[in-house]
Structure formats: C-alpha cells, structure tokens
Design an enzyme around this catalytic site. Structure first.
Site, PDB file in Angstrom:
ATOM      1  N   ASP A 195       0.865  -1.168   0.000  1.00  0.00           N
ATOM      2  CA  ASP A 195       0.000   0.000   0.000  1.00  0.00           C
ATOM      3  C   ASP A 195       0.902   1.218   0.000  1.00  0.00           C
ATOM      4  O   ASP A 195       1.750   1.362   0.879  1.00  0.00           O
ATOM      5  CB  ASP A 195      -0.900  -0.005   1.237  1.00  0.00           C
ATOM      6  CG  ASP A 195      -1.793   1.221   1.293  1.00  0.00           C
ATOM      7  OD1 ASP A 195      -2.648   1.369   0.410  1.00  0.00           O
ATOM      8  OD2 ASP A 195      -1.617   2.036   2.221  1.00  0.00           O
ATOM      9  N   GLU A 279      -0.713  -1.084  -5.836  1.00  0.00           N
ATOM     10  CA  GLU A 279      -1.852  -0.396  -6.438  1.00  0.00           C
ATOM     11  C   GLU A 279      -1.373   0.408  -7.626  1.00  0.00           C
ATOM     12  O   GLU A 279      -0.249   0.913  -7.629  1.00  0.00           O
ATOM     13  CB  GLU A 279      -2.454   0.591  -5.438  1.00  0.00           C
ATOM     14  CG  GLU A 279      -3.310  -0.038  -4.382  1.00  0.00           C
ATOM     15  CD  GLU A 279      -3.721   1.012  -3.373  1.00  0.00           C
ATOM     16  OE1 GLU A 279      -4.892   1.402  -3.384  1.00  0.00           O
ATOM     17  OE2 GLU A 279      -2.881   1.429  -2.579  1.00  0.00           O
ATOM     18  N   ASP A 359      -3.669   0.939   6.929  1.00  0.00           N
ATOM     19  CA  ASP A 359      -2.748   0.739   5.807  1.00  0.00           C
ATOM     20  C   ASP A 359      -2.379  -0.730   5.613  1.00  0.00           C
ATOM     21  O   ASP A 359      -2.270  -1.213   4.485  1.00  0.00           O
ATOM     22  CB  ASP A 359      -1.482   1.577   6.009  1.00  0.00           C
ATOM     23  CG  ASP A 359      -1.798   3.065   6.088  1.00  0.00           C
ATOM     24  OD1 ASP A 359      -2.753   3.488   5.415  1.00  0.00           O
ATOM     25  OD2 ASP A 359      -1.110   3.790   6.831  1.00  0.00           O
TER      26      ASP A 359
END
Ligand code: ZN
Length: 413
Positions: A195, A279, A359
């Site tokens: 993340d 991501e 997170d």
C-alpha cells in the site's frame, strides 16, 4: 528465453570542446524537432494532409543543403533522425489518446522544445557508430571520446545511448541494453502486497511500515526552503540565477539520495518475495489528497518502476492492481465493505471483530487482489479476494509508472 530491456545510466565528464559539440547536437536536435512540428502545424492550418514521417525525414535532408540550415551537417545525422522519431512518437501517442486507443491520462499534443528546457537530450543508435572504447571512454560521432564514470559493467552491447544534460549542468549517458542473461533468483514462498501510504512511504501486507529516512526528509526540507528563496528573488536578476543553480543542485542531491534508498528497498522486497503487488498509481492519485500526491508521487513512480524491472530481471512476479478497488474500506478478514473512512481514521474494527490497521489492511487487500488477477491469468487456484470491482470501473494508467527502468548508476529523470 525471454529478453529484458534495461537502462544503464552513468555520469559523463565531457571536456570543454566536447561540451560545445554536445551543445550543438542538443541545439540541432531541437531545431529539427521544432521544424518538423511547425511543418505539421502549418500543413494542418492550411487544410493539407498530415505530413508523413518519411516526408519530414526527406525535408531534413533537403534543409541541410540550404544556407539557413547548413549547420545541421555539423552533427551526426542519426541524432537528427532520432529527434524526428521523438516527434513522430509524440504525435502517435497524442492521436491514440484522442481516439481512445491509448488508455489512461490524456496525452497533450507535442510542444516546441526550448533551449531553456531543464533537460537537453540527444540519442545515438547503434548505426551511429557510438562505441565504448577499451580505455573506458564513450566515443560519440562528431563529439569525441568522452570519459565515463562506470559504476558497473554493461552485460551486453548497448543498442542505443541517450546523452543528457540536466538542470544542474551534469551530463549522463543512458544506455539501453537487451539482455538474456539468466539472473533468476532462487524461488521463495512469500508474496507481498504494498500500500503506497499516506503517513508512510509504503506499507507491506506483512505489517512492515516503511518511512522515508530522516536524511532524505531533511534534504527535501532544505530543497523546499531553497525553492522559496528562489521564488522571492526578482525575475531576471543575477541573484535569481544563483538561487536557481542552488535549487537545481539541491534537487539533484535529493533525487540521488532518494534513488539510492529506493534501490536498496526495492532489491530487498524483490529478493524476499516471489510475487509483488502494488496499487496502480493513477488509482492512488484519485483516491487520495493532493498533498500526499505531491509529497510521494515522483518517488512512488520510480519505486514501482524499480520493482517492475527487478522482478523481470530476477524472475519474480510483479503486477499492478489496476482496478478501482476499495482497498482501505474492505475488511481483509471477512470481505465486508465497510464504507469510506476519513483519512484521520488510522484503525477500525470490523463487525466480524477484526481490528484493522488501515494501511496494513489495505496492503493485505492489494495482495489478495493481485493473487486473484494473477490466477485469472494463469488459471491457478487461489482464494478469491475480499473485493472485486467490476471491469467497467477500470482505471488504467499505462505511462507514468512503467516507462523508466534505470539500473543503478544515476537515473536521469
Ligand atoms: Zn470483517
């Protein structure tokens, strides 16, 4: 056997006459680029059809025999042809973006190059007969034998070299090398989701939180201060010029330091994991604040680029989660979608009783989504991810993150 294209960057130390020759090459490449752009714009304004690549190339050759452009003959013709190639690619990207063939962020039409641009560059391809000499110098046609600081060897003969002058007045050679060298690392069991965090540079699905080191933050603060100083100086004054040089130097230092740190981090992540999922940066940008983007964005792009090429090189899996997946809203234990949360919420408890670090939970979801995408590609069996967003919501961002693959030495961005 698979081929990997790698970029190797090294510092160059041209002497005075070589710097002059390079300045000529930068200038000629710029003029050829701008002439081509102007010719196409004029044709368009006159309602004529798009000038073909071949037609532009022919015009450059013809221009050399005119008195106004005779000096184009002073530089390698490959440099000029490569400048045209850049223009052609810029046009194609623009057209494909307009027509929708190219996904992601809209691409602007090509713009004129200026001598004031921070980065001046020319490219020599193999047929320009550039050569790495036995004495370690780089022979460039119509420039000379330029000293190079080799921080490592090239694994194979390079297919092209781009010579760059950055805003701080430093010179770099960026070699493109096609390699088949098998550097595959021994397989490991673990896989990781990452993340790209707000409060941290990155958070891993195993719970590791990575923060940019103090020295880097200190250097970045100093850079910001110098930038403020610069903005207060009067335009056109000599004080402003001096301040601009200081900013450029500090900027280069921050970039070098950040790069070294990211190299260490990305190497260790690739070494310790068989698969790495992150991501997509465009999605990150959509979902997060402008502030976070400005703080981390450049760093993220180069970092994921490093992960990508190191994965390719060492036989690991790397993939981006390119869907709008609500990674921070979904419980990674039961899959329940909990709804949006303000950024101030750092941890939360799902109805299933699991307490989540915001997170880390997101990173676990990235990992699950990555495995899911990957298994769909390969037909393997894995546990479905907690959340799957429909394909229709896909946000694809192909260019920003994956264009640069730099290998040690010094990156040139
Ligand atoms: Zn739950």
């Amino acid at each position: 056997m698979s081929y990997v294209q790698l970029r190797y960057n090294f510092r160059l130390y041209p002497d005075t006459s070589q710097r002059e020759a390079l300045a000529r090459a930068f200038g000629c490449a710029r003029v050829v680029f701008n002439d081509g752009l102007r010719a196409r714009q004029t044709a368009r304004e006159n309602g004529e059809k798009y000038l073909s690549d071949a037609e532009l190339s022919r015009r450059v050759t013809a221009a050399k025999s005119t008195p106004e452009r005779a000096w184009l003959g002073e530089v390698s013709s490959v440099v000029l042809q490569q400048a045209l190639a850049d223009l052609n690619v810029a046009y194609r990207n623009f057209f494909n973006s307009v027509s929708g063939k190219r996904k992601g962020r809209k691409v602007a039409p090509p713009r004129f190059r200026s001598r004031k641009d921070n980065r001046q560059a020319v490219r020599f391809t193999a047929n320009a007969r550039f050569k790495v000499l036995d004495n370690g110098r780089l022979r460039l046609p119509k420039v000379g034998d330029v000293p190079v600081r080799w921080s490592r060897g090239l694994p194979a003969d390079p297919s092209s070299v781009t010579v760059i002058r950055d805003a701080a007045g430093r010179y770099f050679a960026s070699f493109v090398v096609q390699t088949t060298e098998d550097e595959t690392m021994p397989p490991v069991e673990s896989e990781v989701g990452i993340d790209l965090g707000l409060t941290h540079f990155a958070v891993l699905s195993d719970g590791t939180k990575v923060t940019a080191p103090k020295f880097l933050r200190r250097a970045a603060r100093k850079l910001r201060r110098l930038q403020q100083d610069l903005s207060r100086k009067q335009r056109g004054s000599s004080n402003r010029k001096k301040a601009a040089v200081l900013v450029a130097r500090a900027h280069a230092r921050v970039a070098d330091t950040r790069r070294d740190w990211q190299h260490k981090l990305s190497t260790s992540i690739i070494r310790d994991n068989q698969a790495v999922y992150v991501e997509d940066l465009c999605v990150v940008g959509l979902g997060r604040t402008r502030l976070a983007k400005s703080v981390h964005d450049a760093g993220w792009a180069s970092f994921t680029g490093m992960l990508e090429y190191k994965a390719a090189r060492y036989g690991r899996t790397f993939a981006k989660i390119d869907r709008f997946a609500p990674t921070s809203q979904t419980c990674s234990a039961c899959g329940r979608l909990d709804g949006p949360k303000p950024l101030s919420v750092r941890s939360w408890t799902c109805l299933c009783g699991t307490v989540h670090d915001r997170d880390v939970n997101a990173a676990i979801n990235v990992l699950a989504q990555g495995r899911w995408d990957n298994s769909n590609d390969r037909g393997a069996q894995v546990r479905p991810p907690a959340m799957v967003a429909p394909r229709g919501e896909a946000v694809i961002h192909p260019d920003a993150a994956c264009s640069t693959r730099s290998v040690e030495g010094i990156s040139v961005l």
